[in-house]
Design an enzyme around this catalytic site. Structure first.
Site, short mmCIF file in Angstrom:
data_model
loop_
_atom_site.label_atom_id
_atom_site.label_comp_id
_atom_site.label_asym_id
_atom_site.label_seq_id
_atom_site.Cartn_x
_atom_site.Cartn_y
_atom_site.Cartn_z
N GLU A 205 21.91 -25.61 -47.16
CA GLU A 205 22.00 -25.99 -45.78
C GLU A 205 22.11 -24.16 -45.25
O GLU A 205 21.41 -24.15 -44.07
CB GLU A 205 23.00 -26.63 -45.66
CG GLU A 205 23.02 -28.81 -46.11
CD GLU A 205 21.52 -28.74 -45.34
OE1 GLU A 205 20.57 -28.27 -45.18
OE2 GLU A 205 21.37 -30.05 -46.04
N GLU A 454 15.36 -44.70 -44.88
CA GLU A 454 15.73 -43.69 -45.97
C GLU A 454 14.81 -43.85 -47.22
O GLU A 454 14.92 -42.79 -48.13
CB GLU A 454 17.11 -43.20 -46.11
CG GLU A 454 17.41 -41.91 -47.04
CD GLU A 454 17.13 -40.67 -46.18
OE1 GLU A 454 16.46 -40.42 -45.11
OE2 GLU A 454 17.68 -39.64 -46.68
N GLU A 473 9.41 -34.60 -42.18
CA GLU A 473 8.79 -34.98 -43.49
C GLU A 473 7.34 -35.57 -43.15
O GLU A 473 6.10 -34.85 -43.34
CB GLU A 473 9.01 -34.82 -44.81
CG GLU A 473 10.17 -34.42 -45.40
CD GLU A 473 11.93 -34.09 -44.46
OE1 GLU A 473 11.96 -35.62 -43.64
OE2 GLU A 473 12.69 -33.48 -44.71
N THR A 559 11.26 -24.14 -45.56
CA THR A 559 11.31 -25.24 -45.91
C THR A 559 12.14 -26.00 -44.59
O THR A 559 12.03 -27.33 -44.48
CB THR A 559 12.00 -26.18 -46.81
OG1 THR A 559 12.65 -27.59 -47.22
CG2 THR A 559 13.93 -25.65 -46.97
C1 DMJ Z 1 16.05 -30.47 -43.40
O1 DMJ Z 1 16.90 -30.03 -43.58
C2 DMJ Z 1 14.84 -29.54 -44.32
O2 DMJ Z 1 13.03 -29.84 -43.88
C3 DMJ Z 1 15.21 -30.02 -45.58
O3 DMJ Z 1 13.89 -29.18 -46.71
C4 DMJ Z 1 14.76 -31.36 -46.58
N1 DMJ Z 1 16.08 -32.16 -45.23
C5 DMJ Z 1 15.68 -31.83 -44.29
C6 DMJ Z 1 15.12 -32.41 -43.44
O4 DMJ Z 1 15.17 -33.89 -43.44
#
Ligand code: DMJ
Length: 637
Positions: A205, A454, A473, A559
């Site tokens: 994170e 979720e 996403e 990401t």
């Molecule tokens: C974000 O922190 C990033 O996209 C990660 O790759 C997956 N989880 C969260 C969003 O859902």
């Protein structure tokens, strides 16, 4: 002659029928079929983990309207109310809604609304929460780490007492062209954020949200072309890069004293790996650090960071099943034993795949692409169920399920909302047809709840886990599919997402996590990725003229949605041979002793994107090819 005419006639009839069916589905492959045309193709092919057949007739994973069977489209589930055909309005309705130009004025209005959404969240964070990490949007307060309960990982993994939301939002400010606020925010970060904190955070994170954002903003500031307007910061002396370096050095202890090279999941930013740390980590957490660590290494000219991240990827890769080629979701970092044997596309594995491909795009190392290609093949072989083509042929519409990594057997009947990123990744690899198909499935779920639960159980056709923390996403995939196809359908999807976010999640001081996607009750939390990803992708979807699309520079998204320009400098790896020659051992010693005393050497990264050999892999505007595919599928050619 006559038989030829007959065959041609039949062929045309078939094509015509296909076209009509596709149109009736509104590019929602498979979904529309079942809801409007009960064709009776053998539905329940996928059985439950215990081998039991799914409860109802109809393809088991299709979301249905409350209390209805297949063929009866429920409100909001790709249903009659939305798609319109079930009441006999015919394919013209599709034409009216989804084809032709999306009115430019509407698009501009939606772009402004997406910007407004960001501004509302950001301004409220700054007014009520900064310098804390997150905004509690219902009570208009800030939130930091949960010091009272160190086991509260949901909070403490992410919140490091380092103004997370401000840091994570930096490049969104630039992308939206707000140079004054970007400059102000950068100065604030430089002046007030420190990583010398007694915070135990998750390495993953901290890497994707903080390190990635600092690197992205640094590159925006030092870009000589300044495509987003004047984002240069007065007297900037690479401070963000120094901060990124400082943070990464604090994360390095996670890579020490691990027998496999797979890092510990958490470190304390002041003291390193906490005593009695767990030896278990999820695959995505340990194996999706290479993009940020690699960029840092290449900007600094210091191999350490890339080396440890690459070593972790290779160690995980070496543990894949010999039979299926799949990886599990949780592994012991000392023994290399798989603790979680579930293989899927969602939580625990998602960004592992993503970063194999994105590392290749960015750094051009062939081994990354080879790993990705092999992984993609295993995914297709073992995770993808249903018929080959999305919208034709026999069998159920395709879906990616969770299986046992060793046997390939189904492990459960749910999918999670994180998996909705996958169509976006498929766009990058060029598998657009399958991306369209999978995206449509997730969109159908969104239509039903106005959010993505979720976890969604495709067998029960109901959510298993009910919260929605404003995740990006689906909109990320929508944006990438729009870039690839330029089909206005995706603008409609974006509009839909935006409207439901405003309707169900907007509260007094920002946007709140949905606690329950059905009753729409809320939790007092706005995660930082709402500003860094959800708002950004929505904005970019509607902002055709954005420099991300028009400046000539090619950008890739990390990401966490941070932009990184793909250029030659990042593809220069002076230590490449060094990595392969010593097999790692010498380097490990050097890394342990060198890392903390590294001299900061900055290689000028501002020079612009030069064309690189594998451009076709990441260049999105293959529009004409994809449009052709889609035209073919809707029977236009
Ligand atoms: C974000 O922190 C990033 O996209 C990660 O790759 C997956 N989880 C969260 C969003 O859902």
């Amino acid at each position: 002659m006559q038989w030829r005419a007959l065959v041609l006639g039949l062929l045309l009839l078939r094509l015509g029928l296909h076209g009509l069916l596709w149109l009736a589905c509104g590019l929602g492959p498979g979904l529309g079929f079942y809801q409007r045309f009960p064709l009776g193709w053998g539905w329940p092919r996928v059985s439950g983990p215990d081998g039991a057949p799914p409860p109802a007739a109809g393809p088991p994973w299709l979301p249905r309207g409350p209390g209805r069977g297949p063929g009866a489209a429920g409100p909001g589930v790709c249903g009659a109310a939305h798609w319109g055909f079930a009441r006999g309005r015919g394919p013209d309705e599709y034409e009216r809604r989804y084809s032709g130009a999306f009115p430019p004025q509407l698009r501009a209005r939606l772009r402004d609304r997406a910007r407004g959404m960001f501004v509302f969240g950001y301004d409220n964070y700054m007014a009520h929460a900064f310098p804390q990490d997150e905004l509690n949007p219902i009570h208009c307060r800030g939130r930091g780490p949960d010091r009272g309960d160190p086991s509260n990982l949901n909070i403490n993994d992410v919140l490091g007492n380092y103004s997370l939301t401000l840091v994570d939002a930096l490049d969104t400010l630039a992308i939206m062209g707000n140079s004054s606020e970007f400059q102000k925010a950068v100065k604030l970060v430089i002046d007030t954020v420190s990583f010398d904190k007694d915070s135990t955070v998750q390495v993953f994170e901290a890497t994707i949200r903080v390190l990635g954002s600092l690197l992205s903003a640094h590159r925006i500031i030092t870009d000589s072309k300044q495509p987003f307007g004047d984002m240069a910061v007065k007297d900037y002396d690479n401070e963000l890069l120094h901060m990124a370096h400082d943070l990464a050095v604090r994360l390095l202890p996670a890579f020490e004293n691990t027998k496999t090279g797979i890092p510990y999941p958490r470190v304390n930013l002041k003291t390193g790996v906490p005593p009695n740390s767990k030896n278990e980590t999820c695959t995505a957490g340990a194996g999706s650090l290479l993009v940020e660590f690699g960029i840092l290494s290449r900007l600094l000219g210091d191999s350490t960071f890339e080396w440890v991240a690459r070593r972790a990827v290779k160690a995980l890769w070496g543990l894949r099943s010999n039979d299926t080629g799949l990886l599990g979701n949780v592994v012991n970092i000392q023994t290399g034993h798989w603790v979680g044997k579930q293989s899927g596309l969602g939580a625990g594995l998602d960004s592992f795949y993503e970063y194999l491909l994105k590392s290749y795009i960015l750094f051009g190392e062939k081994e990354d692409l080879e790993m990705f290609s092999a992984a993609y093949e295993s995914i297709q072989n073992y995770l993808r169920r249903g018929r080959e083509a999305c919208n034709e042929g026999e069998g159920d519409p395709p879906l990616y399920v969770n299986v046992n990594m060793f046997s390939g057997r189904l492990m459960n009947t749910w999918i999670d909302s994180l998996q909705a990123f996958f169509p976006g990744l498929q766009v990058l690899i060029g598998d657009v047809e399958d991306a369209i198909c999978l995206h449509a499935f997730y969109y159908a779920i969104w239509k039903r709840y106005g959010a993505l639960p979720e976890r969604y159980n495709w067998q029960l056709q109901a959510p298993d886990v009910l919260f929605y923390p404003l995740r990006p996403e689906l909109v990320e995939s929508t944006y990438l599919l729009y870039q690839a196809t330029k089909n206005p359908f995706y603008l409609h999807v974006g509009m839909d997402i935006l409207q439901s976010l405003e309707k169900y999640t907007k509260v007094k001081c920002g946007y709140a996590t949905l606690h329950h996607v059905i009753d729409k009750s809320k939790e007092d939390r706005m995660e930082s990725f709402f500003l860094s990803e959800t708002c950004k992708y929505l904005y970019l979807l509607f902002d055709e003229e954005n420099p991300v699309h028009k400046s000539g520079t090619k950008y890739m998204f990390t990401t966490e949605g941070h932009i990184v320009s793909v250029d030659r400098h990042l593809r220069e790896s002076p230590w490449k041979e060094f990595f392969s020659q010593d097999g790692g051992q010498d380097q490990e010693e050097k890394f342990v002793h060198r890392s903390k005393s590294q001299e900061l050497r900055v290689i000028n990264s501002s020079s612009n994107c030069n064309r690189v050999p594998d451009e076709r892999r990441y260049s999105l505007p293959l529009k004409s090819i994809y449009m052709r595919q889609i035209d073919k599928m809707v029977g236009l050619i």
